[in-house]
Each structure stands twice: as structure tokens, then as C-alpha cells.
Design a protein around this motif. Structure first.
Motif, short mmCIF file in Angstrom:
data_model
loop_
_atom_site.label_atom_id
_atom_site.label_comp_id
_atom_site.label_asym_id
_atom_site.label_seq_id
_atom_site.Cartn_x
_atom_site.Cartn_y
_atom_site.Cartn_z
N TRP A 47 0.30 -2.67 -8.25
CA TRP A 47 1.16 -3.10 -7.16
C TRP A 47 2.51 -3.47 -7.78
CZ3 TRP A 47 -0.10 -3.27 -1.93
CH2 TRP A 47 -1.43 -2.93 -1.63
N THR A 48 3.55 -2.72 -7.41
CA THR A 48 4.84 -2.83 -8.08
C THR A 48 5.97 -2.81 -7.06
OG1 THR A 48 6.21 -1.86 -9.80
CG2 THR A 48 4.92 -0.33 -8.45
N ASN A 49 7.19 -2.69 -7.57
CA ASN A 49 8.37 -2.68 -6.72
C ASN A 49 9.46 -1.93 -7.44
OD1 ASN A 49 10.60 -3.41 -5.01
ND2 ASN A 49 9.45 -5.22 -4.37
N SER A 50 10.28 -1.19 -6.72
CA SER A 50 11.36 -0.43 -7.34
C SER A 50 12.59 -1.27 -7.60
CB SER A 50 11.73 0.77 -6.45
OG SER A 50 12.19 0.31 -5.18
N PHE A 109 -5.93 6.45 -10.78
CA PHE A 109 -4.84 5.49 -10.63
C PHE A 109 -4.16 5.66 -9.28
CE2 PHE A 109 -0.17 5.23 -10.91
CZ PHE A 109 -0.03 3.84 -10.99
N THR A 110 -3.76 4.53 -8.68
CA THR A 110 -3.01 4.56 -7.43
C THR A 110 -1.93 3.48 -7.47
OG1 THR A 110 -5.04 5.18 -6.26
CG2 THR A 110 -3.15 4.50 -4.92
N PRO A 111 -0.66 3.86 -7.26
CA PRO A 111 0.39 2.84 -7.16
C PRO A 111 0.47 2.31 -5.72
CG PRO A 111 1.37 5.02 -7.08
CD PRO A 111 -0.12 5.22 -7.25
N HIS A 112 0.86 1.06 -5.58
CA HIS A 112 1.00 0.45 -4.26
C HIS A 112 2.27 -0.38 -4.20
CE1 HIS A 112 -2.80 1.62 -2.43
NE2 HIS A 112 -3.45 1.24 -3.51
N TYR A 113 2.72 -0.62 -2.95
CA TYR A 113 3.96 -1.36 -2.73
C TYR A 113 3.76 -2.35 -1.58
CZ TYR A 113 5.80 2.36 -5.64
OH TYR A 113 6.01 3.24 -6.67
N LEU A 155 3.73 -9.93 -7.23
CA LEU A 155 4.25 -8.71 -7.82
C LEU A 155 4.72 -9.00 -9.24
CD1 LEU A 155 6.37 -7.00 -5.01
CD2 LEU A 155 4.22 -6.21 -6.00
N PRO A 156 4.35 -8.18 -10.21
CA PRO A 156 3.40 -7.07 -10.10
C PRO A 156 1.97 -7.57 -10.17
CG PRO A 156 4.20 -7.22 -12.33
CD PRO A 156 4.91 -8.29 -11.58
N THR A 157 1.04 -6.78 -9.63
CA THR A 157 -0.38 -7.09 -9.71
C THR A 157 -1.14 -5.83 -10.11
OG1 THR A 157 -0.43 -8.94 -8.15
CG2 THR A 157 -2.44 -7.66 -8.36
#
Length: 623
Positions: free
Chosen positions: A193-196, A229-233, A371-373
Motif C-alpha cells: 500500500w503506497t502513494n505516488s 504481488f499487488t500494489p494498492h492505493y 502509508l506505506p503498509t
């Protein structure tokens, strides 16, 4: 970059109101191995900083400092060091909660040489997660340099440990992270779980550095099918009543359905929250399209390249720059634009709606609020966002013995046997140990050396067993060479160690020579003379006598050769009588034999007087 829900609540408190997410405290087990009064397994909460040893264990001895008990000051000011002595167990510091940040306590303990820190709660309550300070109050560069693991323990356990230490007891503890993450099968599923957003100071920079560092390992794991793997926002929503407000219009898209905090926390300058939401959506769509084409690992390249080529500070955080990065990676730009859709339309976006749904915790996983997690096999990772620490945690998610080679590389696998043999049995003389290192921590298991199996509990005792056991360090038994003689307490055909005849002792550390002469266990005859030797004795007899060891007696060396003549005549007469008798029997048998032969021969040529006349033979049927 730890942006919490609390930040947005402060920013848009009128819009969102108050809400509480279901936050799950991730735990590991703490096993007290001594003293006897404390022996048990307890729960402790993993701190969200430092490097927890996921998949492994750590054994140490607890120290509760006499000064600076809350750990808020440098221990150097009190001339206190917690560095363990050579061959000794690592030191775990027990600190009290209060007066300063958890991270500062850990930093001071680390600088003083502690291997881990246990923080005792100051109130009776369920365990909480010790976290980094809020962004605006952190004000310290040390946060990313904390490497020791940390754990919060209950006030009750803390008080009991202090009481035991005050009595002079040694408190030894085994911190165990082996079950902190599930490891059900040969594939690990993890989410990031991230952020741009890249305008949040040191924390944003550390997240970008992590993505760069971890990219290679992540792509190896993904390409070879070891991971999924899966990215999330994370996005938030704006209540309908405030959709037309300046805050919602600048921070949200799709009529307030998907929002993000202002990157600079200033509505009057720079980029807005909705710019972040759109870029988050673009990254999510990039992953979706790349995954559909069978190349999900390209997401790591896109995020890394975008952070380098399109930073906010250079005013390149926009669609044009992002499109150039996408095209350079060969991903279908048209499909990504279709996935993004119209951000101004009063409709739901399927991708962002799915992200909001995924944010809600299910099963053992709590809501994602930080964030991040990192979520590994449905458990939230706690600790420093560092390549080595994260890879170790992911590797802990594989079923035992199925870890890929990258998990066993140097720097990932921690060899706990290097220090004090992991607390297991050891034989210094033979350089043997029962400590066996595995990815999930050391085990104490008696070894097999050169085909010889050692048996025992692995902790305090291991003993060679079976054939050839004496070939390995003499089976751990006593052995000595003296005066050209070798004696051993080891026997391949029996268990344990037993001093050989002529010695006494435990057979392991010592076997002492038995003085058979002094103990009157040999040479007891009246004419015997005894002399003790190493491992045996020598016995002799006085005069012209010979010692018989089997009978413990002395006999004459001379043999009496006088023989009675009457005895000789008896023998001669006996032999003569036997000869006469034998001759008579011989003559009688020969004569009978000759008579029978003569009679047989004569019968062939003439009838004997006692034989009758033989009649003529007439065949049947003749006339």
C-alpha cells in the motif's frame, strides 16, 4: 512516508467526521526460559520500526537499567553499556513507557549496545502498536537507522520481570517471530500500500529508495512464480453535502468519491490532492494492464522511473511525463487511459472502488490506515521499510523448506549459531555443536558426523551412539596414552563411557589407575609378590616358583619324573594280554571264513550228501 487517516481527519474534519478503523495489533511470541517462576509463553506487540526478525528467533538476557529506566536519554551520559561479553547472550533492555517517543527509546538502547528493546506498558490495557512519531513532530534523522527489534509487553509481565531481576535472578527470553506471518504454501501473496506523492520529506524519500532497492528482488520473485504481488492505493471520499466546497474540488475526483490530502498541505500552491489521486489511479491501471499481459513486475520499473523522471519539485508530476515513461516500457498506453476513464464524471471508477473495498480489513487483517503498509499473507508487516528486512519477512511467508535461493543469500538468512552456538550443546574439543541454523531460526538437534549419530536433547547433552562412535572424539569418553599403552573408556558396542579394567572414574572426564596391590585385589597367595603398573599389575613368586594369574597361585617350576616299576609291569602285561586275545580272535575268524568258501566251491561240482535228487522239469501244455 506515513500519512495516517488522522492527518486527513484534521485536514477535512468538517467533511469526514470521526471514524475509527479496525486496526490490528501484530504480535509475536515471547518465551521466558528462566527463572522457573516466569517460565511461560507471552504475547508482545511488534513495533512499527526497527527490524523484526521475521521467520527467526532471538535469545537474550534482560537488563533493567538502574538509571535512565525510561530510556529517554543517551545511556552514555550514565556510563552504561549493554554490549554483551564474548560468548555471552545478547542483551535485551527493559524500558518503561512514557516521557518520550518509543523510537527514541529504541535508538538510545541500540547505541548502548542492546540487541533488542522491550518496553513495559505503564497501564493495564490491551497491547498497542508502537509507531513512529507523526510527521510534523518527528524531527529526527535517526528514525530510518533503527535496526534492533522492539516489542511492547504488558505492565503485568514487566512488573514480574523487574521483581525477578531485583531478587538477583537471571531472566532469559526468546523472542520468536516464526509464526508472526502465516506460511501455508510455496507461494507468498503480498500487497504494498503506497502513494505516488513525493512531497512529504524524508519519509517519502525513504519509500522511493525502498522501491528502487527492492525492485530487483521483487521482480526475481515474481518472474519465477514465487510470489503474487499487488500494489494498492488509499483514497478517501468527500460527503455529498461538501462536494462543491473548495476543499473537495481541489482534493477529489469523480465528484468527491476519491480524495487525497494536499501534497504540500497548502491549498494555495503546488499540486493538489486530486493530482495525487489521478497519478495513483494511473499506477494502479498500469499494474492492471501489465498483469493482464503477463508482466506484472513491470510495475516496479514504472514506479521507479516515474519517481526519477517526473518529480513534483521539478513540476513534471503530470500525464505527459507519465505517458513517456509508460511508452518507454512498451505497455499499451491506450488501455491505461481507458482504465483511468473520466475523472470529472459523476460516476464510480471500478479500479478506485475496488481499492476502497480492499482497504477494509478482512479476516485476520485489519484496515489499512498507514502509508506505506506491507501486507504479507494477509498479515500487516511491522518494522523498517528496508530491502533486507522486507525480503526476510516475505521469505518467512514461504512454507518451510520451499524458500527460493534468494531467501538463503548472505544478508537475508541470519545464522544464530554463530553466537554462543545458539544456546545449544557443544563440544569444544571436537568442535561439534547441536546448533543447526534454518531460515526460521536455529534448532538444537544432535548432529550426525562422519556417519556417526549423536543422541540427546540437543540443549545440554549429545552423545555419540552406534558403530564407530569411538572414532569421533573417542565418543566423548576419556582416553589416555602412557608408556606406549593406550586405554579408552569408549566401546563401540556399548553405550556411555565406562573406565576399562584397571581404572576407576566417571569415564567421561577421568579414569584413575586402580592400585590392585594396595586394594588387595590381586596377588593374595602367601608366596606372591605384587607390583602395581599403570592400568594393570605385575605378580611374581618367591624362590623357584611360577605365578598362575588365572588361579592367583604359585606352582613349582620343576616336574617330578620318578615312575613306579610296578606300574610299568602292569602296563606291559596288559599290552601282552591284549595281543594274545587279539591273535586268538583273528585265527578263529579266518578259519570260519575259509571253511565257508571251500564248501561253496565244492557245491558247484558235486551234490552233497544232504541234498536230494532233483526231478525232471516238464513244461505245461506238452502232450
Amino acid at each position: 512516508m506515513k500519512e495516517k487517516v488522522g492527518f486527513l481527519v484534521c485536514l477535512l474534519s468538517l467533511l469526514l467526521g470521526s471514524c475509527v478503523g479496525r486496526f490490528v495489533v501484530e504480535k509475536n511470541s515471547l518465551k521466558v526460559t528462566s527463572p522457573e517462576s516466569l517460565k511461560d509463553v507471552y504475547e508482545c506487540a511488534i513495533g512499527n520500526f526497527g527490524v523484526p526478525q521475521y521467520g527467526g528467533t532471538m535469545l537474550g538476557t534482560v537488563i533493567y537499567p538502574k538509571a535512565n529506566q525510561k530510556g529517554c536519554k543517551s545511556f552514555a551520559e550514565f556510563d552504561i553499556s549493554f554490549k554483551s561479553k564474548p560468548g555471552g547472550l545478547p542483551t535485551f533492555i527493559l524500558a518503561d513507557r512514557g516521557d518520550c517517543y518509543f523510537t527514541l527509546k529504541a535508538w538510545n538502547a541500540q547505541n548502548a549496545g542492546a540487541a533488542a528493546i522491550l518496553v513495559a506498558d505503564d497501564r493495564i490495557e490491551p497491547l498497542i502498536t508502537m509507531d513512529n512519531p507523526e510527521e510534523e513532530t518527528a524531527g529526527a534523522d535517526y528514525l530510518q537507522n533503527i535496526t534492533i527489534p522492539s516489542a511492547l509487553i504488558s505492565k503485568t509481565l514487566g512488573d514480574r520481570i523487574k521483581e525477578a531481576l531485583s531478587k538477583g535472578d537471571s531472566v532469559n527470553i526468546n523472542l520468536d517471530w516464526r509464526e508472526a506471518l502465516p506460511h501455508p504454501d510455496e507461494r507468498v501473496e503480498y500487497e504494498f500500500w503506497t502513494n505516488s506523492n513525493d512531497e512529504c520529506g524524508a519519509k517519502c524519500e525513504s519509500q522511493i529508495e525502498f522501491v528502487k532497492d527492492f525492485k530487483g528482488a521483487a521482480q526475481i520473485l515474481e518472474k519465477r512464480g514465487y510470489t503474487q504481488f499487488t500494489p494498492h492505493y488509499i483514497t478517501w471520499y468527500c460527503p455529498e453535502a461538501f462536494v462543491l466546497s473548495k476543499q473537495c474540488q481541489s482534493q477529489c475526483i469523480n465528484h468527491g468519491r476519491y480524495c487525497a490530502p494536499d501534497p504540500e498541505q497548502d491549498f494555495s500552491r503546488g499540486y493538489d490532492g486530486k493530482d495525487v489521486v489521478v497519478q495513483n489511479l494511473r499506477q494502479a491501471c498500469f499494474f492492471k494492464v501489465a498483469n493482464e499481459s503477463g508482466k506484472p513486475w513491470l510495475w516496479w520499473d514504472y514506479v521507479t522511473d516515474f519517481a526519477i523522471r517526473c518529480p513534483m519539485k521539478e513540476k513534471k508530476y503530470n500525464k505527459e511525463c507519465a505517458d513517456r515513461v509508460i511508452q518507454s516500457l512498451g505497455v499499451d498506453l491506450k488501455k491505461i487511459d481507458e482504465c483511468i476513464g473520466d475523472s470529472e464524471a459523476n460516476v464510480e471508477n471500478p479500479v478506485l472502488k475496488a481499492e476502497q473495498d480492499a482497504q477494509i480489513g478482512k479476516g485476520s487483517r485489519g484496515d489499512v490506515t498507514i502509508l506505506p503498509t506491507l501486507v504479507i499473507n494477509s498479515r500487516q508487516y511491522r518494522g523498517k521499510l528496508d530491502k533486507g528486512a522486507v525480503l526476510k519477512a516475505i521469505c518467512a511467508g514461504f512454507e518451510e523448506t520451499t524458500e527460493p535461493a534468494i531467501c538463503l543469500s548472505e544478508g537475508i538468512e541470519t545464522n544464530e549459531c554463530l553466537q554462543n552456538h545458539g544456546g545449544c550443546w557443544q563440544d569444544k574439543a571436537a568442535n561439534l555443536t547441536a546448533c543447526k541454523d534454518t531460515f526460521r531460526g536455529r534448532i538444537c538437534e544432535c548432529p550426525i558426523v562422519q556417519g556417526v549419530r549423536f543422541a540427546g536433547d540437543g540443549y545440554t547433552h549429545c552423545e555419540a551412539s552406534g558403530a564407530l562412535r569411538c572414532e569421533i572424539n573417542n565418543g566423548g569418553c576419556w582416553k589416555q596414552i602412557q608408556d606406549g599403552r593406550t586405554y579408552s573408556a569408549c566401546d563401540d558396542h556399548s553405550k556411555g563411557c565406562k573406565c576399562p579394567p584397571g581404572f576407576k572414574g566417571d569415564g567421561v572426564n577421568t579414569c584413575e589407575d586402580v592400585d590392585e596391590c594396595k586394594e588387595k585385589s590381586a596377588c593374595q597367595c602367601s608366596q606372591c609378590k605384587c607390583k602395581n603398573t599403570w592400568g594393570s599389575y605385575e605378580c611374581s613368586c618367591s624362590g623357584n616358583l611360577l605365578y598362575m594369574r588365572e588361579h592367583d597361585t604359585c606352582i613349582s617350576k620343576e616336574v617330578d619324573t620318578t615312575v613306579s616299576w610296578s606300574f610299568i609291569w602292569v602296563i606291559i602285561l596288559g599290552l601282552a594280554a591284549a595281543g594274545v586275545a587279539g591273535y586268538a580272535v583273528y585265527k578263529y575268524r579266518i578259519r570260519r571264513y575259509m571253511d565257508s568258501e571251500i564248501r561253496a566251491i565244492m557245491a558247484q561240482y558235486m551234490p552233497l550228501d544232504n541234498q536230494g535228487e532233483i526231478p525232471n522239469h516238464v513244461p505245461h501244455g506238452d502232450i
